[in-house]
Enzyme design. Structure first.
Site, PDB file in Angstrom:
ATOM      1  N   GLN A  49      -2.040 -11.735 -46.856  1.00  0.00           N
ATOM      2  CA  GLN A  49      -0.758 -11.178 -46.389  1.00  0.00           C
ATOM      3  C   GLN A  49      -0.933 -10.148 -45.263  1.00  0.00           C
ATOM      4  O   GLN A  49      -0.111 -10.073 -44.345  1.00  0.00           O
ATOM      5  CB  GLN A  49       0.006 -10.561 -47.555  1.00  0.00           C
ATOM      6  CG  GLN A  49       1.476 -10.383 -47.239  1.00  0.00           C
ATOM      7  CD  GLN A  49       2.245  -9.789 -48.386  1.00  0.00           C
ATOM      8  OE1 GLN A  49       1.811  -8.829 -49.011  1.00  0.00           O
ATOM      9  NE2 GLN A  49       3.395 -10.367 -48.687  1.00  0.00           N
ATOM     10  N   GLN A  72      -8.302  -7.351 -33.593  1.00  0.00           N
ATOM     11  CA  GLN A  72      -8.420  -6.944 -35.005  1.00  0.00           C
ATOM     12  C   GLN A  72      -8.366  -8.157 -35.941  1.00  0.00           C
ATOM     13  O   GLN A  72      -9.162  -8.276 -36.863  1.00  0.00           O
ATOM     14  CB  GLN A  72      -7.289  -5.949 -35.338  1.00  0.00           C
ATOM     15  CG  GLN A  72      -7.447  -5.271 -36.689  1.00  0.00           C
ATOM     16  CD  GLN A  72      -8.671  -4.356 -36.727  1.00  0.00           C
ATOM     17  OE1 GLN A  72      -9.139  -3.884 -35.692  1.00  0.00           O
ATOM     18  NE2 GLN A  72      -9.210  -4.137 -37.905  1.00  0.00           N
ATOM     19  N   ALA A 128       0.813  -1.220   0.000  1.00  0.00           N
ATOM     20  CA  ALA A 128       0.000   0.000   0.000  1.00  0.00           C
ATOM     21  C   ALA A 128       0.842   1.264   0.000  1.00  0.00           C
ATOM     22  O   ALA A 128       1.402   1.651   1.033  1.00  0.00           O
ATOM     23  CB  ALA A 128      -0.934  -0.017   1.211  1.00  0.00           C
ATOM     24  N   GLU A 139       2.025   0.063 -10.848  1.00  0.00           N
ATOM     25  CA  GLU A 139       3.462   0.010 -10.498  1.00  0.00           C
ATOM     26  C   GLU A 139       4.248   1.109 -11.223  1.00  0.00           C
ATOM     27  O   GLU A 139       5.382   0.920 -11.645  1.00  0.00           O
ATOM     28  CB  GLU A 139       4.032  -1.392 -10.762  1.00  0.00           C
ATOM     29  CG  GLU A 139       3.354  -2.411  -9.850  1.00  0.00           C
ATOM     30  CD  GLU A 139       4.160  -3.643  -9.574  1.00  0.00           C
ATOM     31  OE1 GLU A 139       5.400  -3.588  -9.664  1.00  0.00           O
ATOM     32  OE2 GLU A 139       3.530  -4.665  -9.235  1.00  0.00           O
TER      33      GLU A 139
HETATM   34  C1  LIG Z   1      -6.218  -1.677 -10.736  1.00  0.00           C
HETATM   35  C2  LIG Z   1      -5.165  -0.936  -9.969  1.00  0.00           C
HETATM   36  C3  LIG Z   1      -4.434  -1.593  -9.002  1.00  0.00           C
HETATM   37  C4  LIG Z   1      -3.475  -0.908  -8.248  1.00  0.00           C
HETATM   38  N1  LIG Z   1      -2.797  -1.551  -7.256  1.00  0.00           N
HETATM   39  C5  LIG Z   1      -2.001  -0.838  -6.415  1.00  0.00           C
HETATM   40  C6  LIG Z   1      -1.402  -1.452  -5.257  1.00  0.00           C
HETATM   41  O1  LIG Z   1      -1.549  -2.647  -5.017  1.00  0.00           O
HETATM   42  N2  LIG Z   1      -0.657  -0.668  -4.435  1.00  0.00           N
HETATM   43  C7  LIG Z   1      -0.470   0.654  -4.654  1.00  0.00           C
HETATM   44  O2  LIG Z   1       0.199   1.306  -3.857  1.00  0.00           O
HETATM   45  N3  LIG Z   1      -0.990   1.262  -5.766  1.00  0.00           N
HETATM   46  C8  LIG Z   1      -1.765   0.552  -6.632  1.00  0.00           C
HETATM   47  N4  LIG Z   1      -2.319   1.166  -7.736  1.00  0.00           N
HETATM   48  C9  LIG Z   1      -2.038   2.553  -8.003  1.00  0.00           C
HETATM   49  C10 LIG Z   1      -1.159   2.774  -9.243  1.00  0.00           C
HETATM   50  O3  LIG Z   1       0.155   2.405  -8.982  1.00  0.00           O
HETATM   51  C11 LIG Z   1      -1.342   4.222  -9.696  1.00  0.00           C
HETATM   52  O4  LIG Z   1      -2.619   4.300 -10.283  1.00  0.00           O
HETATM   53  C12 LIG Z   1      -0.273   4.705 -10.650  1.00  0.00           C
HETATM   54  O5  LIG Z   1       0.965   4.816 -10.030  1.00  0.00           O
HETATM   55  C13 LIG Z   1      -0.607   6.047 -11.295  1.00  0.00           C
HETATM   56  O6  LIG Z   1      -1.104   6.969 -10.391  1.00  0.00           O
HETATM   57  P1  LIG Z   1      -2.483   7.736 -10.724  1.00  0.00           P
HETATM   58  O7  LIG Z   1      -3.461   6.699 -11.175  1.00  0.00           O
HETATM   59  O8  LIG Z   1      -2.847   8.546  -9.551  1.00  0.00           O
HETATM   60  O9  LIG Z   1      -2.194   8.629 -11.966  1.00  0.00           O
HETATM   61  P2  LIG Z   1      -1.656  10.140 -11.959  1.00  0.00           P
HETATM   62  O10 LIG Z   1      -0.389  10.221 -11.197  1.00  0.00           O
HETATM   63  O11 LIG Z   1      -2.753  11.058 -11.586  1.00  0.00           O
HETATM   64  O12 LIG Z   1      -1.314  10.331 -13.506  1.00  0.00           O
HETATM   65  C14 LIG Z   1      -2.309  10.651 -14.476  1.00  0.00           C
HETATM   66  C15 LIG Z   1      -1.597  10.752 -15.823  1.00  0.00           C
HETATM   67  O13 LIG Z   1      -0.601  11.781 -15.780  1.00  0.00           O
HETATM   68  C16 LIG Z   1       0.659  11.235 -16.131  1.00  0.00           C
HETATM   69  N5  LIG Z   1       1.713  11.892 -15.335  1.00  0.00           N
HETATM   70  C17 LIG Z   1       1.685  12.213 -14.030  1.00  0.00           C
HETATM   71  N6  LIG Z   1       2.839  12.767 -13.659  1.00  0.00           N
HETATM   72  C18 LIG Z   1       3.616  12.805 -14.751  1.00  0.00           C
HETATM   73  C19 LIG Z   1       4.945  13.258 -15.017  1.00  0.00           C
HETATM   74  N7  LIG Z   1       5.714  13.789 -14.065  1.00  0.00           N
HETATM   75  N8  LIG Z   1       5.434  13.113 -16.273  1.00  0.00           N
HETATM   76  C20 LIG Z   1       4.680  12.546 -17.258  1.00  0.00           C
HETATM   77  N9  LIG Z   1       3.420  12.095 -17.057  1.00  0.00           N
HETATM   78  C21 LIG Z   1       2.904  12.227 -15.830  1.00  0.00           C
HETATM   79  C22 LIG Z   1       0.574   9.755 -15.829  1.00  0.00           C
HETATM   80  O14 LIG Z   1       1.511   9.001 -16.590  1.00  0.00           O
HETATM   81  C23 LIG Z   1      -0.861   9.470 -16.215  1.00  0.00           C
HETATM   82  O15 LIG Z   1      -0.959   9.247 -17.605  1.00  0.00           O
HETATM   83  C24 LIG Z   1      -3.260   0.472  -8.507  1.00  0.00           C
HETATM   84  C25 LIG Z   1      -3.982   1.122  -9.517  1.00  0.00           C
HETATM   85  C26 LIG Z   1      -4.929   0.447 -10.215  1.00  0.00           C
HETATM   86  C27 LIG Z   1      -5.713   1.193 -11.273  1.00  0.00           C
END
Ligand SMILES: Cc1cc2nc3c(=O)[nH]c(=O)nc-3n(C[C@H](O)[C@H](O)[C@H](O)COP(=O)(O)OP(=O)(O)OC[C@H]3O[C@@H](n4cnc5c(N)ncnc54)[C@H](O)[C@@H]3O)c2cc1C
Length: 384
Positions: A278, A336, A123, A363
């Protein structure tokens, strides 16, 4: 291609493949439809000792390493990414204990984890701290012989189902990322509750849930490493587990490719099987090539990490980015190749395409992985 697997590694591959074919494929559609946690499959994996793969023998494991874990994850992912996510997230949650835990913590927790008696979750993420993981706000306050945790973790895989949680918190706000600390929290501890269970696009067999800490008191011995080490624990954990996400990409892509190839030999249009065209042949050729390139990279990086290499951040990010972007392309192209049939739930590729998307997000998103790779390249260039 022959990757010169040892006898043990082939045995692990065969065993997981057999479980995937006999126990996962028959139930994957139902698990997905019902969004049901795959406890039966987890029990089979436990009985087959597969939870102990990467855990040292002295703690009841099989004493293998990350490479063998990748092989097992790949085979499960061919069948169902929801199942493989559940299994791989258990390893993700265990790495903090394995890499940084005290001898007492290892003796207390690893034998149960190796036997599959207790599932683990990791977490880190919170509502306001996703990519910007250093922005976490869950606190742990030292009070006498205890730490008191307050805050909410979001989207935690295995949340609610796991018995053991490795949780990254802030113990000293003034120090930013250097003020983070990691803890072990057990299910059932007063003040530790489960919140919203997410409804997802894919990997619907896996559980994704909120963790709520409301004056949750844990013994001070549950700290992993020491105060201030939390961010390092989290980053090293992810460095080690990201090749597993790459292996998930290889597996789901291979699963989708196999379906598309089979379909293309059977489907007749214009009087011929569609594989005789193809345009279809070239799609299949590209898919097969990209899968093999990704597998070679994931295996090479997993072996590199197992060799004891110290700096693995760039390589594990590369394996994750390459294999998971590939998985999204290949699963989309499998749909596709299969045309309208590929879009229907009757065939497994629509699920594989929905499932694959998560690999580019969790991750650390693939944008963040590219940032990490670029930073490493800049550092390396400055040293030359
Ligand atoms: C199904 C699922 C399971 C998960 N399991 C776990 C778990 O077990 N443990 C845990 O701790 N977390 C977990 N997560 C969390 C996951 O690791 C995060 O969702 C992920 O790291 C991205 O964070 P965010 O979704 O808040 O996206 P955000 O950080 O809000 O990003 C939104 C968008 O902006 C982009 N972005 C943000 N900052 C930058 C930057 N500096 N440069 C370029 N692009 C950027 C991102 O690439 C993305 O496209 C899980 C998420 C999901 C959906």
């Amino acid at each position: 291609m022959d990757y010169f697997l040892t006898e043990d590694q082939i045995m692990i591959q065969d065993l997981t493949r057999q479980i995937a074919e006999e126990k996962v494929i028959p139930v994957r559609e139902e698990l997905d439809e019902k969004e049901e946690f795959p406890w039966e499959v987890m029990n089979v994996l436990a009985q087959s000792d597969l939870f102990g793969l990467f855990i040292p023998e002295e703690y009841g494991g099989l004493g293998k390493s990350g490479f063998e874990l990748c092989i097992a994850v790949e085979e499960l992912s061919k069948a169902c990414l929801g199942v493989s996510t559940t299994y791989a997230a258990n390893a993700l949650g265990t790495y903090p204990i394995l890499l940084f835990g005290s001898e007492e913590q290892k003796k207390k927790y690893l034998p149960d984890i190796a036997a599959g008696r207790r599932l683990v979750a990791f977490a880190l993420t919170e509502a306001n701290a996703g990519s910007d993981a250093a922005g976490i706000q869950t606190t742990a306050k030292h009070e006498g012989d205890e730490y008191v945790l307050n805050g909410t973790k979001q989207w935690i895989t295995n949340g609610g189902e796991a018995e053991i949680y490795t949780v990254i918190t802030i113990t000293d706000k003034s120090k930013g990322a250097r003020g983070a600390s990691a803890f072990i929290v057990e299910k059932g501890t007063p003040g530790f509750h489960f919140g919203k269970k997410e409804k997802k696009m894919g990997i619907r067999a896996s559980s994704t849930r909120e963790l709520i800490f409301d004056n949750c008191r844990i013994p001070k011995e549950n700290i992993i490493g020491k105060e201030g080490l939390g961010f390092i624990v989290a980053m090293r954990t992810l460095d080690n587990s990201r090749t597993g996400v790459g292996a998930q990409g290889v597996g789901v892509a291979q699963g989708a490719f196999d379906e598309a190839l089979k379909f293309s030999r059977q489907r007749i249009q214009f009087g011929h099987p569609i594989i005789s065209f193809q345009a279809v042949q070239h799609m299949l050729a590209d898919m097969a090539t990209e899968i093999e390139a990704s597998r070679a990279l994931v295996y090479a990086v997993a072996r590199y990490i197992d060799s004891g290499a110290r700096d693995i951040t760039k390589e594990s990010a590369m394996a994750k980015v390459y294999a998971t972007d590939m998985a999204m392309r290949v699963t989309t192209n499998a749909v596709q190749v299969m045309g309208g049939s590929g879009y229907m739930r009757e065939y497994p590729v629509e699920k594989m395409m929905r499932d694959a998307k998560i690999l580019q997000i969790y991750e650390g998103t693939n944008q963040i992985q590219r940032n990490v790779i670029a930073q490493a390249l800049i550092k390396e260039a400055a040293k030359k």
